[in-house]
Design a protein around this motif. Sequence first.
Motif, PDB file in Angstrom:
ATOM      1  N   ARG A  89       1.838  -0.694   1.312  1.00  0.00           N
ATOM      2  CA  ARG A  89       0.864  -0.222   0.322  1.00  0.00           C
ATOM      3  C   ARG A  89       1.058   1.268   0.078  1.00  0.00           C
ATOM      4  O   ARG A  89       1.179   2.053   1.017  1.00  0.00           O
ATOM      5  CB  ARG A  89      -0.565  -0.498   0.800  1.00  0.00           C
ATOM      6  N   ARG A  90       1.052   1.650  -1.202  1.00  0.00           N
ATOM      7  CA  ARG A  90       1.306   3.035  -1.575  1.00  0.00           C
ATOM      8  C   ARG A  90       0.022   3.670  -2.070  1.00  0.00           C
ATOM      9  O   ARG A  90      -0.761   3.057  -2.802  1.00  0.00           O
ATOM     10  CB  ARG A  90       2.396   3.094  -2.635  1.00  0.00           C
ATOM     11  N   THR A  91      -0.166   4.908  -1.681  1.00  0.00           N
ATOM     12  CA  THR A  91      -1.373   5.645  -2.068  1.00  0.00           C
ATOM     13  C   THR A  91      -1.073   6.765  -3.053  1.00  0.00           C
ATOM     14  O   THR A  91      -1.992   7.374  -3.596  1.00  0.00           O
ATOM     15  CB  THR A  91      -2.066   6.236  -0.829  1.00  0.00           C
ATOM     16  N   GLY A 113       1.163  -6.598  -6.592  1.00  0.00           N
ATOM     17  CA  GLY A 113       1.525  -5.654  -5.540  1.00  0.00           C
ATOM     18  C   GLY A 113       1.851  -4.287  -6.090  1.00  0.00           C
ATOM     19  O   GLY A 113       1.060  -3.689  -6.825  1.00  0.00           O
ATOM     20  N   ASP A 114       3.062  -3.772  -5.759  1.00  0.00           N
ATOM     21  CA  ASP A 114       3.418  -2.404  -6.135  1.00  0.00           C
ATOM     22  C   ASP A 114       4.290  -2.363  -7.390  1.00  0.00           C
ATOM     23  O   ASP A 114       5.079  -1.456  -7.567  1.00  0.00           O
ATOM     24  CB  ASP A 114       4.115  -1.692  -4.968  1.00  0.00           C
ATOM     25  N   GLN A 115       4.121  -3.349  -8.283  1.00  0.00           N
ATOM     26  CA  GLN A 115       4.921  -3.385  -9.503  1.00  0.00           C
ATOM     27  C   GLN A 115       4.084  -3.816 -10.701  1.00  0.00           C
ATOM     28  O   GLN A 115       3.107  -4.549 -10.573  1.00  0.00           O
ATOM     29  CB  GLN A 115       6.089  -4.372  -9.365  1.00  0.00           C
ATOM     30  N   LEU A 116       4.505  -3.320 -11.877  1.00  0.00           N
ATOM     31  CA  LEU A 116       4.060  -3.839 -13.164  1.00  0.00           C
ATOM     32  C   LEU A 116       5.304  -4.062 -14.022  1.00  0.00           C
ATOM     33  O   LEU A 116       6.329  -3.397 -13.817  1.00  0.00           O
ATOM     34  CB  LEU A 116       3.123  -2.856 -13.876  1.00  0.00           C
ATOM     35  N   PRO A 172       1.020   2.516  -6.670  1.00  0.00           N
ATOM     36  CA  PRO A 172      -0.144   2.032  -5.920  1.00  0.00           C
ATOM     37  C   PRO A 172      -0.662   0.723  -6.511  1.00  0.00           C
ATOM     38  O   PRO A 172      -0.530   0.464  -7.718  1.00  0.00           O
ATOM     39  CB  PRO A 172      -1.159   3.162  -6.083  1.00  0.00           C
ATOM     40  N   ASP A 173      -1.271  -0.098  -5.674  1.00  0.00           N
ATOM     41  CA  ASP A 173      -1.813  -1.379  -6.126  1.00  0.00           C
ATOM     42  C   ASP A 173      -2.884  -1.177  -7.191  1.00  0.00           C
ATOM     43  O   ASP A 173      -3.600  -0.178  -7.202  1.00  0.00           O
ATOM     44  CB  ASP A 173      -2.421  -2.139  -4.951  1.00  0.00           C
TER      45      ASP A 173
END
Length: 782
Positions: A686-688, A741-744, A714-715
């Motif tokens: 998880r990225r902040t 998750g961490d992508q769009l 970030p989510d």
Amino acid sequence: MRRLVSLLLCTLVTGQVRLGEWRSYTSPLEIRDLQIRAQQVYAATGGGILMYDRAADTFTTLTNGDGLQTTDLQALYLDGEDGIWVGGGSPDGWIGRITPPTAAGYDLQLTEVSALTGTDSVVVALFRQNQDQGLILFETDAQGYHYKDVYKNWPAGVHTLEGVVALGDRIYLATDAGLLRGDWKQSNLKDPGAWQPFLPQLSGAIDFIRPTGDGLVVKSADMVYRYRPADSSLTVLDDHAPVTVLDVDLQGESTVGYLTRTAVVLHRSGQTVFSLPILRRRWTVLRFGDATGWVLGGITGLALVDTTQNRVDYRRPNAPVTNNFTAVTVWHDGRVIAGSKMGLSILSEDGWRNIVEGESLRLDTATDYRFYRADTIPVDFGGFVADLEEGPDGMLYCAIRGTYPEPIRHGGGIVILDIDHPEHVTLIDTAYLDYFTTASNPDPYMVVKDLAFDRNDVLWIADTYATNRKRPISMRDLNGHWGGYDVDSLDVTLPLTPVTIGFDAWNRVWVGSFREGDTFTRAGLYVLTYAGDAVQPDSFAWRNIPDLIDETVWSLGITSDNRLFYLTPVGLNYLDLQYNPDNPVARRGSFTYFPNISYGDGAKIRLDPRENIWTVSPTDGIYVLLNNTTYWPDQDPEVTVEGITHETSLLLSDEVTDIAFDADRGLAYITSKRGLNSLKIPFGARRTTFSGVRLFPSPFRVPSTVPLTIDRIPDQCTAKILTLEGRVVRTLTASREGTDGDQLTWDGKDSRGRWVERGVYLIALVTPSGESTFEKIAVIHR
């Protein structure tokens, strides 16, 4: 008219990974067939197409990412238009034609393609379909190659086909009843009578045939012949040919090269002019090229025969030692370590380095990662490596499924080594581990199927088939103190077949075991609660889970919120755990996931960094349940459960053996019987912050079926696609929590479904807490 299905392969930018992007890592060391054209050597291998440039001394490997339906290849042929034809080995007898960057293929549900040959007008494949053998012809015209027909009817007395050569309009077929000839243009080759035995001297079994410049070489049981169609002459190629010949090729008119089981032999005018022993190496193919000289192919790569120095010069690409991996882990520094019965293969940014078993210690001091690298250590890796764990001491712990201790073999049920200094190795054998023997084999046989470290860094060991001391569970702490649980000393009878170990938040130990035949009928799920030291506890209690008594439990996965997932032959289920000494299970899941998937011996559960549940089937691929109990991937609305399989993805094989995750890069590494895959997933750490955001492909070309991926964000981010003037053309939001998750991704269209104009666009990224950043992307119209 059916034509080869052709598809253009996308060129991926090095270092950029999109959702669902696959990379395949195979071992092309086992050469099954090869051809030479000028300075290039082309080989069909167990890991795809291997191309060696003799002048540049460089290798290139083509895999399923380059259009191959299978990388397990058996046959290869070069046509006159720079096409590389390949045939798949059993059980995937796919036929393909590769002209990078395009690939074309024909899947006729064949079992195996054992030979390919051709002329300027036709390509012929010798195949097996279940128990039947036959030929398939592909004819060429102005539009390219197209399927012509299949032929499976042979004259009486013909039972097996050993080889095929096409010359002009005729096809020559080696069989167990002699040499046959058919005219593919003038005859109906479906008629057995169209295949004529035409050389009475060759009425017996033919071992193989090979094309030469003006004819073919024919190998019978006791002689090697040369046949020239121009004058229909058949002559003995060499009165002094070696007795056992595996392959033959010609250099000009007078020099014959023979490959035997033990040597490469060159004859000129019946006299031996060169002989070189090749003991202890299994070679299967010998070819001559004007620019390359004599080239050998076998199970350990290529070798160039140096007739002036009387030696062979081995040429092997940088690759893992095998394709048949059985376990994988990701090291703390991002290196990937895969285990097999041959040892360990380590993938770094430089390439592959192997640690393989041998009779003595030999360290590879080379630093050139263009070529094969391997350290040899005197360790028996047994039947295979069942599990790999990075220990708290920085050592690699290998669970070995099936080996013997000294003096039978230099083996241990656990191998502990320093991967950077493999000379530092420790074997854990029957001094600490249990084993089993049989009436016919009294030697102690060790089988360890799982290793796990608890939160106190105690090593727990699943000591399978523990029939000698009846101690199926052993432990070792960091100080080297050992403990274990003997079946006969417990109130609850533990099974002798533990296969999986896990720990919950209260540091209770959960063990799953399996049934096997009439000998090992005790199985199920057991939990250990103890007080004090793990190795020498003050008190302890084992309990079985009533609903699973004597049921096989292949694998466990326990999440941080104490939901225990367990995998059985009938599918995936879970238990919600609680801290109650008398009743550790609060609730059992009422639904079995993936009930139609085959989960046999070797099935596993692996949790990714987001604690999604990945299940491994040894025969059916991978099936993923997200921790919100929805399925992933979920891209086809007509399919309830979408698996990750060889058919639906670039997975090398459905015979999957293990999965490990790189949380920082968001990668899943998957081992199977055909090699190693990496898969980009949206379930990394998880990225902040927005540090390290990546956009690809860049530039973004539209129209396109491949979306732009915004990675490492970030989510639950929102993305707005804007023109440089600030006009919003599209807003992107995460479709479902826990899934993106961490992508769009952006398909290149505006809010009204139209492709956007070419130009530079801004992407405004905003987190739910209001943090934001901007990125740029150039859009180009095709």
